[in-house]
Design an enzyme around this catalytic site. Structure first.
Site, PDB file in Angstrom:
ATOM      1  CD  GLU B  66     -73.941   3.021 -44.482  1.00 11.36           C
ATOM      2  OE1 GLU B  66     -72.803   2.673 -44.103  1.00 11.36           O
ATOM      3  OE2 GLU B  66     -74.839   2.209 -44.752  1.00 11.36           O
ATOM      4  CG  PHE B 128     -82.865  -6.748 -38.576  1.00 13.26           C
ATOM      5  CD1 PHE B 128     -81.671  -7.296 -38.117  1.00 13.26           C
ATOM      6  CD2 PHE B 128     -82.935  -6.342 -39.900  1.00 13.26           C
ATOM      7  CE1 PHE B 128     -80.586  -7.453 -38.964  1.00 13.26           C
ATOM      8  CE2 PHE B 128     -81.855  -6.496 -40.754  1.00 13.26           C
ATOM      9  CZ  PHE B 128     -80.677  -7.054 -40.288  1.00 13.26           C
ATOM     10  CD  GLN B 129     -80.013  -3.426 -41.019  1.00 15.53           C
ATOM     11  OE1 GLN B 129     -80.801  -2.885 -41.771  1.00 15.53           O
ATOM     12  NE2 GLN B 129     -78.814  -3.840 -41.402  1.00 15.53           N
ATOM     13  CE  LYS B 178     -89.580  -1.132 -45.483  1.00 14.57           C
ATOM     14  NZ  LYS B 178     -88.930  -2.456 -45.456  1.00 14.57           N
ATOM     15  CG  MET B 490     -49.837  15.641 -36.177  1.00 17.36           C
ATOM     16  SD  MET B 490     -48.539  16.891 -36.387  1.00 17.36           S
ATOM     17  CE  MET B 490     -49.307  17.996 -37.575  1.00 17.36           C
TER      18      MET B 490
END
Lengths: 208, 588
Positions: B66, B128-129, B178, B490
């Protein structure tokens, strides 16, 4: 950074009082508080309640920050989507009040002493129980501190203190509607330099 | 895509209020906002939205992580000037977006991220999640929305687009439960229009300020224009150029300002700041007037603020009032949209003879330019600066270059000369390694006809290398130049200069990138000498499909000049006199 510039910065720390109109919806307070958290500035006092504008809450937030930070904090507050108006009252003439509820252990035998104190401080007794009483007091911070100190010094035992935090309103005609009409708010120096105008309310000296 | 239902049917929703599910409303609103491409990754809490995708004329790119989705939306926005859109599920899907969101926030890039969340009944139960993504992203978004009613979806998304693209642009997140996606409501696109945009109340451009600014410009002997990302965001390329040409004022650019003023323009000094050329920073330190246009005096361009441009009066033209006097105190603040302010200011600015000052600056270039690597004879050795400079020559500077973060990014800024805006896409403010590859994918979707080059280090490339699969699945052509020096270069350079060459945790083992590309079905070649560069770059450009070049460059090269963090702008580490490059032990 040199030492001199550091100490200069420290000197410039001052109390800022921000009055903001915010949308009355979930999460707004977090957004406002988060801005101060990010700058590691402690919020000394915060009060929120309904305002004269429907759907908008008015909050008074007191913190200490450098003089220069005031402008940036105000600008950053305005960037929050749910913030509608912000005023940094700073040193401008204004009225500040706080409400305190103080519960004191008191039996019928020693009540009269407290009644006298309450009278002197122009507070009120709002609850009386066999072993305690509750004092309600509004005023400036120092006045409330004074009552608490006297209660602590006496034989009375303070059981609970609940303080509202400060509520602040500019003196004179600087209502929120005027602020909104002015768009930019009232940070301009020109306004701070108009004491005569602020005297018109006849209350240049804050009554204790 | 062939499997799409007739798009016309879905567009009818835009004009006629229709009953739709929340999931359909998400897409219908995006269509209404002009979105054609989104980047995302499905999951349980966003599945209703994915289920409805087939009914709408929007192309979805499946990412591999993501973070990539957020960077793609960002790259899309930077290349096109439009709002980029990323989609993710709840919990880990949402948290993976955060680095990408913060990248967009620090560089003021308009993106809208849409995340699913668990049903409103179990919100806040550690389901959940489930994660509090609006809480987590609060400090790295311009604004965010938690939507748990289907009726609120269209207004929230439309408002998100308005916020993302208005004022100083930035990322906005819309988190939709949802159950809101599954419920249905009457979709009325027009009625979901947000309240009129409310400009920041502290924007202030007064006639007296403009007059004061014009007077400062008239009286200045050694003025410099400092131009930043605001040129692009406000579309003020012409106005800045007019100001510079009319008053003969040299222009120094920030990293994100590159391309906003043509590199070949005689008044262009180049990039300022930590890795800016010496004469640019000296000009700023010697200036008696700085005209800051859409830039924020970032610490990477000012060095120590207590010694910054002490001789100069400063005019700051900036759209964000909270930037005024933040880092550098200014004499005149013109707080408003750069283009609009310059249009008001220009009539007050007369022609001016700036030749003496320009000559002084030109004279100060002197010996520095001679030590520049591009003016040295080819030793057969491959240096990153050569690679970048050759890429610029071979592509004619017409490509969109998307860089990662580190040494190669600075070499790109120094040796790839950008003539046009939106041709350099780079993470400036947050400095996000792993940005290049996904952002390039976004840029390619925004500009499918443009040649797109990724320039990345071997370290940063490995952070998001999984997006190679995305390139293949989408069948797009991106050319990838890996500047491979076997170090986190760097960081190694800082260790070399400031930590007594204690190369702790900077030597880096990498896969054979050509084989890695091959495993993805992408062609590639390794390049070891300068002589090979032109031919392999030509092969990459003409190859039908993406192409990866693994440039095995000098290992311990450093970016010069460099101002150590916290030093004054003129206290820089210059290119070494005798040999411009630190040789590796092998060469000695």
């Amino acid at each position: 950074m040199t030492n001199s510039s550091l100490s200069k910065e420290q000197e410039a720390i001052m109390t800022h009082t921000f009055v903001a109109y915010v949308e009355d919806m979930p999460g707004v307070l977090t957004r406002v508080a988060s801005l101060f958290r990010r700058l590691n500035i402690n919020i000394h006092s915060l009060t929120v309640g309904r305002s004269e504008r429907p759907g908008l809450s008015r909050l008074t937030l007191v913190c200490e920050a450098s003089a220069e930070a005031g402008h940036r904090i105000r600008a950053s507050l305005f960037k929050l989507e749910n913030v509608v108006d912000v005023d940094d009252i700073a040193q401008a003439p204004s009225v500040t009040r706080e409400l305190a509820l103080i519960k004191v252990a008191a039996t019928p035998q020693n009540r009269s002493q407290i009644f006298e104190l309450v009278e002197v401080f122009r507070a009120r007794i709002v609850d009386l129980a066999p072993e305690s009483l509750m004092i309600e007091m509004t005023g400036v911070e120092s006045k409330i501190e004074g009552l608490i100190q006297v209660l602590n010094e006496g034989e009375e035992r303070i059981l609970e203190i609940c303080r509202s935090g400060k509520m602040t309103m500019r003196r004179g005609h600087h209502t929120s509607r005027v602020l909104r009409a002015m768009g930019a708010g009232a940070e301009d120096k020109s306004e701070a330099a108009e004491p005569a105008e602020n005297l018109e309310a006849g209350a240049a000296v804050e009554p204790e | 895509m062939g499997s799409k239902a007739k798009p016309q049917a879905s567009e009818a929703h835009l004009t006629t209020p229709t009953r739709l599910t929340g999931a359909e409303i998400v897409w219908a609103t995006l269509v209404g906002e002009g979105v054609t491409d989104v980047f995302g990754y499905p999951g349980g809490a966003i599945l209703p939205v994915y289920d409805a995708l087939r009914k709408f004329p929007i192309h979805h790119t499946l990412v591999r992580h993501e973070q990539g989705a957020a960077h793609m939306a960002d790259g899309y926005a930077r290349a096109s000037g439009k709002v980029g859109v990323a989609i993710a599920t709840s919990g880990p899907g949402a948290t993976n977006l955060i680095t990408g969101i913060a990248t967009a926030m620090l560089d003021s890039i308009p993106i809208v991220c849409i995340t699913g969340n668990v049903s409103s009944k179990i919100l806040g139960t550690d389901a959940f999640q489930e994660v509090d993504i609006t809480g987590i992203t609060l400090p790295v978004t311009k604004h965010n929305f938690l939507v748990n009613r289907v009726e609120d979806i269209a207004p929230a998304i439309r408002h998100a687009f308005q916020i993302a693209r208005s004022g100083r642009p930035g990322p906005v997140l819309v988190d939709i439960t949802k159950d809101a996606q599954q419920a249905s409501a009457i979709f009325d696109f027009a009625a979901a229009e947000p309240r009129p945009y409310r400009p920041h109340p502290m924007l202030k451009v007064e006639a007296s300020g403009l007059a004061h600014a014009a007077e400062l410009i008239r009286n200045a002997k050694r003025p410099v224009i400092l131009a930043g990302h605001g040129i692009m965001e406000s579309g003020a390329m012409e106005q800045v150029r007019t100001l510079a040409e009319r008053a003969q004022i040299p222009v120094a650019l920030t990293l994100l300002g590159l391309g906003g003023f043509p590199a070949s323009h005689p008044l262009n000094l180049g990039m300022m700041g930590m890795h800016g050329e010496a004469w640019v920073n000296h000009a700023i330190q010697e200036a008696d007037l700085l005209i800051a246009c859409g830039m924020r005096f970032d610490d990477r361009v000012t060095g120590s603020t207590s010694t910054y441009a002490l001789k100069a009066k400063k005019i700051h033209i900036e759209v964000d009032p909270s930037e005024i006097n933040k880092n550098i105190k200014v004499d005149v603040a013109l707080v408003g949209d750069l283009r609009a302010v310059l249009e008001d200011l220009l009539p007050l600015v007369p022609g001016r003879d700036g030749s003496a000052w320009l000559k002084t600056i030109d004279a100060s270039k002197g010996a520095v330019a001679v030590r520049d690597i591009k003016n040295l004879p080819d030793s057969g050795h491959l240096y990153a600066a050569h690679v970048v400079h050759d890429l610029w020559r071979i592509t004619g500077g017409n490509a969109i270059v998307v860089t990662d973060v580190g040494q190669h990014q600075m070499w790109e800024a120094q040796y790839f000369h950008h003539e046009k805006p939106r041709t350099l896409i780079t993470s400036g403010g947050l400095g996000t390694m792993g940005f290049a590859l996904p952002a390039a994918i976004g840029a390619k979707f925004a500009c499918p006809d443009k040649e797109v080059w990724v320039i990345a280090g071997d370290g940063g490339f490995q952070m998001t290398a999984a997006e190679l699969s995305t390139i293949v699945q989408e069948g797009i052509k991106i050319n990838i130049a890996i500047i491979n020096n076997g170090y986190l270069g760097m960081v190694r350079q800082w260790q070399e200069f400031f930590y007594e060459r204690n190369y702790e945790a900077t030597p880096l083992v990498s896969p054979d990138f050509v084989k890695l590309a091959d495993a993805h079905g992408i062609s590639g070649r390794a390049v070891h000498t300068r002589a090979e560069v032109a031919e392999v770059v030509a092969e990459a450009r003409s190859h039908n499909g993406s192409f990866l070049i693994n440039f095995m460059v000098e290992k311990e090269d450093a970016v010069y000049p460099m101002i150590p963090a916290g030093n004054a702008l003129h206290e820089m580490i210059r290119r070494p006199g005798k040999s411009p490059i630190v040789e590796t032990p092998d060469d000695k």
